[in-house]
Motif scaffolding. Structure first.
Motif, short mmCIF file in Angstrom:
data_model
loop_
_atom_site.label_atom_id
_atom_site.label_comp_id
_atom_site.label_asym_id
_atom_site.label_seq_id
_atom_site.Cartn_x
_atom_site.Cartn_y
_atom_site.Cartn_z
N LEU A 169 -30.85 17.37 10.25
CA LEU A 169 -30.02 17.53 11.28
C LEU A 169 -30.08 19.37 11.40
O LEU A 169 -29.54 19.51 9.68
CB LEU A 169 -28.58 16.72 10.73
N ASN A 191 -26.12 21.12 17.14
CA ASN A 191 -27.07 20.39 16.47
C ASN A 191 -28.15 20.12 16.62
O ASN A 191 -28.29 20.07 18.56
CB ASN A 191 -26.20 19.40 15.77
N ILE A 228 -31.31 17.18 16.03
CA ILE A 228 -32.14 16.12 14.85
C ILE A 228 -33.85 16.35 14.94
O ILE A 228 -33.94 16.03 15.50
CB ILE A 228 -31.26 14.35 15.66
N LYS A 236 -23.92 11.75 15.30
CA LYS A 236 -23.79 13.46 14.96
C LYS A 236 -24.06 14.57 15.21
O LYS A 236 -24.49 15.96 15.00
CB LYS A 236 -25.79 13.01 13.92
N ALA A 266 -25.00 15.88 18.19
CA ALA A 266 -26.54 16.73 18.17
C ALA A 266 -26.38 16.93 19.08
O ALA A 266 -26.21 16.39 20.28
CB ALA A 266 -27.56 15.68 18.04
#
Length: 448
Positions: free
Chosen positions: A365, A380, A382, A407, A409
């Motif tokens: 990440l 973000n 991945i 996350k 992302a």
């Protein structure tokens, strides 16, 4: 005078009838019986000549046809024997000397030896009708259907055979039939029963091992393969099976040791050798011994270019043989692999927030670095890096795409030395997913 001639004529006819009766009732049978003894004594050529003489005068003599078939069998004149047996069946004059079930059993065995499977099957099916108490016909039919891949029918006939004669070999074949059907519980039951009656049946140990492996009991399976490898006919298969058990258990050095033992016995260029090399290369790839794995793939390719996914493996690792940067990346230890992945991501302009590492893949990440996005809101990413040559499908992409929200992302970047399936490419084309291949890896590594 006329009356005298008439009486003489009647007497001649009577004497002829009596003579024919005596010949057919006493002399001819004794002549046939003498020929039967000649066949038993091995004088088959002379017997065949005499029987042909008899049949020239009386072609419907069933016993002569039967003896001629038997004599031709001893002379290895198989085609003539078949013709004579079929003639006896056509005449259908059966008695204590000529038994239909004996003739059909002889014919069935001949057909099996000549690989005339359909003809043999017909004879055995008839035998189950005329002699339903004979387990051998059901057993042979079970064998025929097992070898033909018709496992449901094989099971039915083996079960019928066992109902008439509970022997070890039929339990073994019934267990094998259930294994081929994928019914592992039943297969295990009948193979164990077979081994209770005959511990020396190494093939039953082998198939029990195969069943146990399918049921996930690799440790017990290995013990069965250890016993079975005493049989030279299946020794190579046992080493291959043991190796795959250790491979599934993650005990890679032991797997390679068993595969190496199997190679010593495998015939060069055989399917057994190719399979052993393929699974050995799989273990070597997992251990990052890629030089050894590539050697095995190349040896497989020399024999059979289209064997499984060998060409894809060699294509995926083509850069490995040409570029030292890629070679270091592919064979690096776990900590070094993680270090290289960190450097790659940083070179791409990202700062790492979190990292998960395994032997062949790293999930990172990351966020854009400050220098790149000084006045804009950062998002973000991945980044999934994999050094396995396996083709990546859309299933992995779906999993990574679903994890984006969790996350926080906005994009997924996948970097792989292997290829991407068409379904994966189609999925990525309509999502915020970037697919990078080995060319991109080479370029990044060269910049490090």
């Amino acid at each position: 005078m006329f009356i005298t001639y008439a009486i003489i004529f009647i007497c001649i006819i009577f004497i002829t009838i009596v003579g024919l009766y005596i010949f057919s009732s006493y002399i001819a049978p004794r002549k046939i019986e003498e020929i039967e003894k000649m066949i038993e004594a091995g004088q088959t050529k002379l017997a065949i000549k005499k029987l042909n003489d008899i049949l020239e005068k009386d072609d419907r003599n069933a016993f002569a046809h039967y003896l001629l078939a038997e004599a031709n069998m001893k002379e290895k004149n198989i085609q003539y024997a078949i013709l004579e047996y079929r003639q006896v069946l056509k005449l259908a004059k059966f008695d204590h000397k000529i038994k239909e079930n004996n003739i059909r059993q002889n014919l069935a065995r001949i057909y099996l030896n000549r690989n005339a499977i359909e003809e043999a099957k017909k004879e055995y099916l008839i035998l189950t009708k005329i002699d339903p108490a004979n387990y051998e016909s059901y057993f042979e039919l079970g064998q025929i259907f097992l070898n033909s891949g018709v496992y449901d029918k094989a099971v039915g006939f083996f079960k019928k055979s066992i109902s008439l004669n509970k022997d070890a070999i039929t339990h073994y074949y019934l267990g094998q039939s259930y294994y081929r059907k994928g019914n592992y519980d039943e297969a295990k039951q009948f193979l164990l029963q077979s081994l209770k009656m005959d511990q020396g049946n190494y093939k039953a140990h082998y198939f029990l091992g195969l069943v146990l492996r399918q049921m996930g009991d690799n440790e017990w399976a290995i013990k069965e393969f250890d016993t079975a490898d005493k049989d030279n006919d299946i020794k190579v298969k046992c080493f291959l099976a043991k190796g795959t058990c250790y491979l599934e258990m993650g005990q890679l050095p032991k797997a390679i040791m068993e595969f190496d033992r199997g190679l010593k016995y495998a015939k060069k260029g055989s399917s057994s050798e190719l399979n052993i090399r393929y699974f050995m290369a799989d273990a070597q790839e997992k251990m990052r011994d890629l030089n050894a794995a590539i050697i095995n793939w190349e040896k497989i390719s020399e024999v059979k270019k289209d064997f499984r996914d060998v060409q894809e493996k060699l294509k995926a690792y083509s850069e490995f043989r040409q570029d030292d940067h890629v070679k270091d990346f592919m064979i690096a230890g776990l900590s070094q692999f993680e270090h290289l992945c960190r450097k790659m991501v940083e070179k791409m302009g990202y700062s790492i927030l979190d990292i998960e590492t395994s032997e062949t893949e790293v999930t990172i990440l990351a966020v854009e670095s400050e220098q790149k996005w000084r006045n804009l809101r950062k998002s973000n990413r991945i980044i999934y890096i994999v050094r396995s040559a396996n083709t990546i499908g859309d299933r992995l992409l779906r999993q990574l795409h679903e994890s984006m929200k969790q996350k926080n992302a906005t994009r997924v970047i996948i970097i792989s030395v292997g290829d991407y399936s068409q379904s994966a490419i189609d999925f990525a084309n309509t999502r915020p997913i970037d697919l990078l291949g080995k060319n991109e890896i080479v370029n990044i590594l060269k910049k490090l």
